[in-house]
Design an enzyme around this catalytic site. Structure first.
Site, PDB file in Angstrom:
ATOM      1  N   SER A  11      52.514  75.388  39.989  1.00 45.57           N
ATOM      2  CA  SER A  11      52.476  74.667  38.718  1.00 45.57           C
ATOM      3  C   SER A  11      51.178  74.943  37.991  1.00 45.57           C
ATOM      4  CB  SER A  11      52.545  73.148  38.971  1.00 45.57           C
ATOM      5  OG  SER A  11      53.638  72.829  39.788  1.00 45.57           O
ATOM      6  N   LYS A  40      51.430  72.211  45.050  1.00 44.98           N
ATOM      7  CA  LYS A  40      51.027  72.158  46.462  1.00 44.98           C
ATOM      8  C   LYS A  40      51.307  73.470  47.208  1.00 44.98           C
ATOM      9  CE  LYS A  40      51.453  67.176  46.635  1.00 44.98           C
ATOM     10  NZ  LYS A  40      50.014  66.895  46.638  1.00 44.98           N
ATOM     11  N   GLU A 140      57.443  69.273  46.964  1.00 45.61           N
ATOM     12  CA  GLU A 140      57.583  69.427  45.508  1.00 45.61           C
ATOM     13  C   GLU A 140      58.713  70.392  45.141  1.00 45.61           C
ATOM     14  OE1 GLU A 140      53.192  68.153  43.835  1.00 45.61           O
ATOM     15  OE2 GLU A 140      53.591  70.287  44.080  1.00 45.61           O
ATOM     16  N   ASP A 237      35.864  66.580  42.718  1.00 44.37           N
ATOM     17  CA  ASP A 237      37.293  66.491  42.398  1.00 44.37           C
ATOM     18  C   ASP A 237      38.057  66.686  43.720  1.00 44.37           C
ATOM     19  OD1 ASP A 237      39.875  66.730  41.479  1.00 44.37           O
ATOM     20  OD2 ASP A 237      39.498  68.451  40.176  1.00 44.37           O
ATOM     21  N   ASP A 243      45.767  70.160  50.388  1.00 39.88           N
ATOM     22  CA  ASP A 243      46.339  71.515  50.399  1.00 39.88           C
ATOM     23  C   ASP A 243      45.381  72.508  51.057  1.00 39.88           C
ATOM     24  OD1 ASP A 243      48.522  70.506  49.039  1.00 39.88           O
ATOM     25  OD2 ASP A 243      47.618  70.892  47.086  1.00 39.88           O
ATOM     26  N   SER A 273      36.021  72.384  49.340  1.00 43.49           N
ATOM     27  CA  SER A 273      36.917  72.434  48.167  1.00 43.49           C
ATOM     28  C   SER A 273      36.706  71.261  47.214  1.00 43.49           C
ATOM     29  CB  SER A 273      38.381  72.502  48.614  1.00 43.49           C
ATOM     30  OG  SER A 273      38.857  71.224  48.982  1.00 43.49           O
TER      31      SER A 273
END
Ligand code: ATP
Ligand code: RIB
Length: 294
Positions: A11, A40, A140, A237, A243, A273
């Site tokens: 996405s 994901k 998803e 963030d 993931d 990350s």
């Protein structure tokens, strides 16, 4: 070494940073909008590839510019895209992310990710599942596709890591077929409401691996409950932390590490990350992970 296959979503993440969510009927201004590649499935594949793993992804985007952006990003990260389809009717999936105080609230519009049906998988798959060292799934794409792939992988003897995010309360029905189920704490509570966290991991030793955000990860090693702490970092963030963890964990298992060692290395990748914006923005390479000192 055999490749890993991710079957899942891809996405574009539209991230707005605000101080708070608007009230009912209120209009608020945000400073800016940022676009990142996400989903994901794609995130987990990129996590593996950045760490030096060989990985293919099977999924679908639309015939729009977001679709181009997603595929180009996967290729740039050395993820195999031969099995990515382009829908002529559905738009590329989007995730609408409100980043508030370094934490997030997400609304997804599945778009082409919803066209990843069992039939689509049959058409797109260019090699048997058995040619892969592990197959990774998330929630998803349609749930019937998850069940179809789990059944096929079990028949072909392929290890499966299933990250049941967003939560599907029926995920627990698949425990007999899965190698690993990797919910976060909240998802674990939804899937196994009858048990406490400790009871749940105790029921599925070396199989149920639960992520606990900045607290780390818990699992049962067959003898005792093990809590592997997270690394301490300044989170900017946290989108995609799960993931990054899942991709890295799967890769280290395939590389022959024990579950505890794989969790520790995956915790390190996930901690790195969250220090940068975007789900994939902070995902480390193997070298960056080696250089990291907390
Ligand atoms: P997301 O949906 O945001 O991708 P998640 O809810 O699936 O994440 P978490 O349990 O929040 O997954 O995080 C996964 C792993 O990432 C944790 O087990 C931990 O190793 C790491 N992690 C997450 N947040 C932090 C943090 N603030 N500091 C250090 N590590 C973190
Ligand atoms: O896990 C993070 C991902 O979930 C984001 O990249 C977004 O696409 C959402 O689906």
């Amino acid at each position: 070494m055999k490749k890993i296959l991710v079957v899942g979503s891809m996405s574009v993440d539209l991230t707005i940073e605000t101080q708070r969510m608007p009230e009912q009927g209120e209009t608020m201004k945000a400073e800016f909008l940022e676009l990142f590649c996400g989903g994901k499935g794609a995130n987990q594949a990129v996590s593996i590839a950045r760490l030096g793993g060989a990985v293919d992804i099977l999924g679908c985007v639309g015939s729009d510019t977001y679709g181009e952006m997603v595929i180009e990003n996967l290729r740039k990260n050395r993820v195999g895209t031969e099995m990515v389809g382009r829908s002529s009717s559905a738009l590329t999936g989007t995730a609408h992310i409100f980043l508030i105080n370094h934490d997030n609230r997400i609304v997804i519009v599945p778009g082409a990710n919803d066209t990843v049906t069992p039939e689509f998988v049959e058409v797109q798959l260019t090699r048997p599942f058995s040619s892969y060292s592990m197959v990774i799934l998330q929630n998803e794409i349609p749930s019937e596709t998850i069940r179809f792939i789990v059944k096929r992988c079990q028949e072909e003897g392929v290890p499966i890591l299933y990250n049941p995010a967003p939560a599907d309360v029926a995920a627990g029905d698949l425990m007999n077929e899965l190698t690993f189920l990797t919910p976060n704490e909240h998802e674990c509570g939804q899937i196994f409401p009858q048990w406490t966290l400790a009871e749940a991991v105790g029921k599925y030793p070396n199989q149920l691996v639960v992520t606990l955000g900045s607290k780390g990860v818990i699992f049962h090693d067959g003898q005792t409950i093990r809590c592997i702490p997270a690394y301490k970092v300044k989170a900017v963030d946290t989108t995609g932390a799960g993931d990054t963890f899942n991709g890295a964990f799967a890769l280290e298992i395939v590389r022959g590490k024990s579950i505890a060692e794989a969790i520790q290395l995956a915790n390190k990748a996930a901690a790195i990350s969250v220090t940068k914006k975007g789900a994939q923005g902070g995902m480390p390479t193997e070298y960056e992970r080696q250089q990291f000192n907390s």
